[in-house]
Enzyme design. Structure first.
Site, PDB file in Angstrom:
ATOM      1  N   ASN A   8      -7.093 -51.988 -18.851  1.00  0.00           N
ATOM      2  CA  ASN A   8      -6.336 -51.350 -19.913  1.00  0.00           C
ATOM      3  C   ASN A   8      -7.410 -51.302 -21.083  1.00  0.00           C
ATOM      4  O   ASN A   8      -7.996 -52.240 -21.695  1.00  0.00           O
ATOM      5  CB  ASN A   8      -5.375 -52.569 -20.353  1.00  0.00           C
ATOM      6  CG  ASN A   8      -4.394 -52.186 -21.707  1.00  0.00           C
ATOM      7  OD1 ASN A   8      -5.115 -51.602 -22.593  1.00  0.00           O
ATOM      8  ND2 ASN A   8      -3.257 -52.432 -21.546  1.00  0.00           N
ATOM      9  N   HIS A  11      -7.365 -51.605 -26.481  1.00  0.00           N
ATOM     10  CA  HIS A  11      -8.263 -52.242 -27.421  1.00  0.00           C
ATOM     11  C   HIS A  11      -9.518 -51.692 -27.881  1.00  0.00           C
ATOM     12  O   HIS A  11     -10.380 -51.902 -29.076  1.00  0.00           O
ATOM     13  CB  HIS A  11      -8.266 -53.694 -27.381  1.00  0.00           C
ATOM     14  CG  HIS A  11      -6.953 -54.215 -27.364  1.00  0.00           C
ATOM     15  ND1 HIS A  11      -6.239 -54.108 -28.049  1.00  0.00           N
ATOM     16  CD2 HIS A  11      -6.480 -55.098 -26.457  1.00  0.00           C
ATOM     17  CE1 HIS A  11      -5.079 -54.916 -28.049  1.00  0.00           C
ATOM     18  NE2 HIS A  11      -5.097 -55.531 -26.887  1.00  0.00           N
ATOM     19  N   HIS A  44      -1.332 -48.088 -23.338  1.00  0.00           N
ATOM     20  CA  HIS A  44       0.184 -48.598 -23.689  1.00  0.00           C
ATOM     21  C   HIS A  44       0.208 -47.578 -25.031  1.00  0.00           C
ATOM     22  O   HIS A  44      -0.451 -47.807 -25.869  1.00  0.00           O
ATOM     23  CB  HIS A  44       0.240 -49.923 -24.084  1.00  0.00           C
ATOM     24  CG  HIS A  44       1.529 -50.216 -24.840  1.00  0.00           C
ATOM     25  ND1 HIS A  44       2.018 -51.707 -24.913  1.00  0.00           N
ATOM     26  CD2 HIS A  44       2.875 -49.584 -24.849  1.00  0.00           C
ATOM     27  CE1 HIS A  44       3.080 -51.473 -25.164  1.00  0.00           C
ATOM     28  NE2 HIS A  44       3.894 -50.281 -25.232  1.00  0.00           N
ATOM     29  N   ARG A  46       2.112 -47.064 -28.073  1.00  0.00           N
ATOM     30  CA  ARG A  46       3.104 -47.926 -28.650  1.00  0.00           C
ATOM     31  C   ARG A  46       3.824 -47.005 -29.592  1.00  0.00           C
ATOM     32  O   ARG A  46       3.290 -46.098 -30.093  1.00  0.00           O
ATOM     33  CB  ARG A  46       2.733 -49.093 -29.448  1.00  0.00           C
ATOM     34  CG  ARG A  46       2.081 -50.191 -28.715  1.00  0.00           C
ATOM     35  CD  ARG A  46       1.636 -51.324 -29.272  1.00  0.00           C
ATOM     36  NE  ARG A  46       2.710 -51.950 -29.910  1.00  0.00           N
ATOM     37  CZ  ARG A  46       3.275 -53.197 -29.398  1.00  0.00           C
ATOM     38  NH1 ARG A  46       2.534 -53.727 -28.265  1.00  0.00           N
ATOM     39  NH2 ARG A  46       4.230 -53.731 -29.912  1.00  0.00           N
ATOM     40  N   ARG A  50      -0.292 -47.922 -33.007  1.00  0.00           N
ATOM     41  CA  ARG A  50      -1.370 -48.769 -33.654  1.00  0.00           C
ATOM     42  C   ARG A  50      -2.804 -48.716 -32.872  1.00  0.00           C
ATOM     43  O   ARG A  50      -3.745 -49.125 -33.526  1.00  0.00           O
ATOM     44  CB  ARG A  50      -0.798 -50.397 -33.618  1.00  0.00           C
ATOM     45  CG  ARG A  50      -0.810 -51.059 -32.317  1.00  0.00           C
ATOM     46  CD  ARG A  50      -0.372 -52.349 -32.404  1.00  0.00           C
ATOM     47  NE  ARG A  50       0.716 -52.628 -32.877  1.00  0.00           N
ATOM     48  CZ  ARG A  50       1.536 -53.886 -32.689  1.00  0.00           C
ATOM     49  NH1 ARG A  50       0.922 -54.776 -32.150  1.00  0.00           N
ATOM     50  NH2 ARG A  50       2.649 -54.047 -33.047  1.00  0.00           N
ATOM     51  N   GLU A  71       1.899 -47.114 -19.759  1.00  0.00           N
ATOM     52  CA  GLU A  71       2.942 -48.238 -20.331  1.00  0.00           C
ATOM     53  C   GLU A  71       3.616 -47.580 -21.613  1.00  0.00           C
ATOM     54  O   GLU A  71       3.054 -47.086 -22.549  1.00  0.00           O
ATOM     55  CB  GLU A  71       2.097 -49.486 -20.848  1.00  0.00           C
ATOM     56  CG  GLU A  71       1.558 -50.362 -19.880  1.00  0.00           C
ATOM     57  CD  GLU A  71       0.693 -51.649 -19.909  1.00  0.00           C
ATOM     58  OE1 GLU A  71       0.896 -51.699 -21.341  1.00  0.00           O
ATOM     59  OE2 GLU A  71       0.137 -51.990 -19.247  1.00  0.00           O
ATOM     60  N   THR A 102       2.463 -57.391 -26.478  1.00  0.00           N
ATOM     61  CA  THR A 102       3.901 -57.176 -25.736  1.00  0.00           C
ATOM     62  C   THR A 102       4.383 -58.844 -25.596  1.00  0.00           C
ATOM     63  O   THR A 102       3.398 -59.583 -24.694  1.00  0.00           O
ATOM     64  CB  THR A 102       3.775 -56.647 -24.387  1.00  0.00           C
ATOM     65  OG1 THR A 102       3.068 -55.437 -24.561  1.00  0.00           O
ATOM     66  CG2 THR A 102       5.159 -56.319 -23.451  1.00  0.00           C
ATOM     67  N   GLU A 152       5.449 -55.331 -12.150  1.00  0.00           N
ATOM     68  CA  GLU A 152       4.315 -56.146 -12.640  1.00  0.00           C
ATOM     69  C   GLU A 152       4.876 -57.562 -13.355  1.00  0.00           C
ATOM     70  O   GLU A 152       5.690 -57.456 -14.359  1.00  0.00           O
ATOM     71  CB  GLU A 152       3.529 -55.315 -13.964  1.00  0.00           C
ATOM     72  CG  GLU A 152       2.510 -55.983 -14.607  1.00  0.00           C
ATOM     73  CD  GLU A 152       1.666 -55.229 -15.397  1.00  0.00           C
ATOM     74  OE1 GLU A 152       1.720 -53.977 -15.545  1.00  0.00           O
ATOM     75  OE2 GLU A 152       0.842 -56.004 -16.256  1.00  0.00           O
ATOM     76  N   HIS A 192      -1.275 -59.681 -18.299  1.00  0.00           N
ATOM     77  CA  HIS A 192      -1.021 -59.942 -19.752  1.00  0.00           C
ATOM     78  C   HIS A 192      -1.675 -61.404 -19.848  1.00  0.00           C
ATOM     79  O   HIS A 192      -1.499 -62.372 -19.258  1.00  0.00           O
ATOM     80  CB  HIS A 192       0.634 -60.264 -20.058  1.00  0.00           C
ATOM     81  CG  HIS A 192       0.618 -60.220 -21.262  1.00  0.00           C
ATOM     82  ND1 HIS A 192       0.810 -58.920 -22.147  1.00  0.00           N
ATOM     83  CD2 HIS A 192       0.642 -61.270 -22.380  1.00  0.00           C
ATOM     84  CE1 HIS A 192       1.235 -59.365 -23.411  1.00  0.00           C
ATOM     85  NE2 HIS A 192       0.740 -60.739 -23.623  1.00  0.00           N
TER      86      HIS A 192
END
Ligand code: PXP
Length: 241
Positions: A8, A11, A44, A46, A50, A71, A102, A152, A192
């Site tokens: 992922n 970030h 993801h 969002r 962000r 996602e 999340t 998941e 996660h």
């Protein structure tokens, strides 16, 4: 066979968006992760944008060589984007604006009817839909009923456990959920909060065939580089590299 690793890269975009610069470029991160052996790239988008931006998703669609896992929240806006992007996998996650990341899994039981209507346009463009849920048996049953073949399991409770006893209990819960879902014919992913210290125990669960890991890999990349950070995680999952 060791489980697949989907990296992922949200970030990487977080750092860029903090200053609205052109760097670091998430597309470059995706390519490096793939060259290091990642089996897929997860992002993801969002609602508040962000970190990952619309342009990132569209460009990743063109450049990802492995598999794109998109996602998103269950909204009309996101469904329109997903139908256009046609990612190999679409993972539906709950989303609230105030959360840091999340929090908790999707309540498939409560949203059963809405989900049953939401899935077909995604599946019609060839995306495989996955639902991000807490490791609870009734939620797994609901996933089966609603017609997905991939789930998941959230490892948040396991990762956030405050002592060894609690952690062992949460690991057992993940194991039981994975076995149960596998028994229903569902493919099982997990994600996660997983990091270099807690992932190996989860990798002993044979029914889990896919890991979605982001924050810890991007954080480690600051010190050892992204290529090495991905390879270290692949080794912990049991890949012989
Ligand atoms: N899986 C899902 C469904 C997520 O929402 C996230 C966080 O975006 C992850 C995996 C990755 O979590 P982490 O960044 O803590 O590794």
């Amino acid at each position: 066979m060791p489980a697949r690793l989907h990296v992922n890269i949200d970030h990487v975009a977080t750092i860029r968006q903090q200053r609205f610069t052109r760097y670091p470029e998430p597309l470059a991160a995706a390519s490096i992760a793939e060259m290091a052996g990642a089996h897929g790239i997860t992002v993801h988008l969002r609602e508040d944008r962000r970190h990952i931006q619309d342009r990132d998703v569209r460009m990743l669609r063109e450049t990802v060589q492995t598999l794109l896992n998109f996602e998103m929240a269950m909204t009309q806006e996101m469904q329109d984007i997903a139908v256009e992007v046609k990612a190999e996998t679409v993972t539906l996650v709950p989303e609230s604006r105030e959360e840091l990341t999340t929090e908790g899994g999707f309540d498939v039981i409560a949203h059963h009817e809405a989900l049953a209507a939401f899935l077909p346009p995604l599946q019609a463009v060839g995306s495989r839909v996955s639902l991000f849920i807490d490791p609870d048996i009734p939620q797994i049953d609901a996933c089966k009923r609603v017609g997905v073949d991939l789930i998941e399991l959230s490892s948040a409770s396991y990762c956030e456990a405050e002592n060894a006893e609690e952690r062992a209990k949460e690991l057992a819960r993940l194991r039981e959920a994975a076995e149960y879902a596998h028994g229903l014919g569902l493919e099982v992913a997990v994600g996660h909060g997983l990091d270099y210290t807690n992932v190996e125990a989860v990798a002993t669960i044979p029914e889990i065939v896919e890991f979605n890991i982001g924050h810890s890999i991007v954080a480690r990349a600051i010190f050892v580089g992204l290529h090495e950070a991905v390879r270290e995680m692949l080794r912990l999952l049991g890949h012989p590299i």
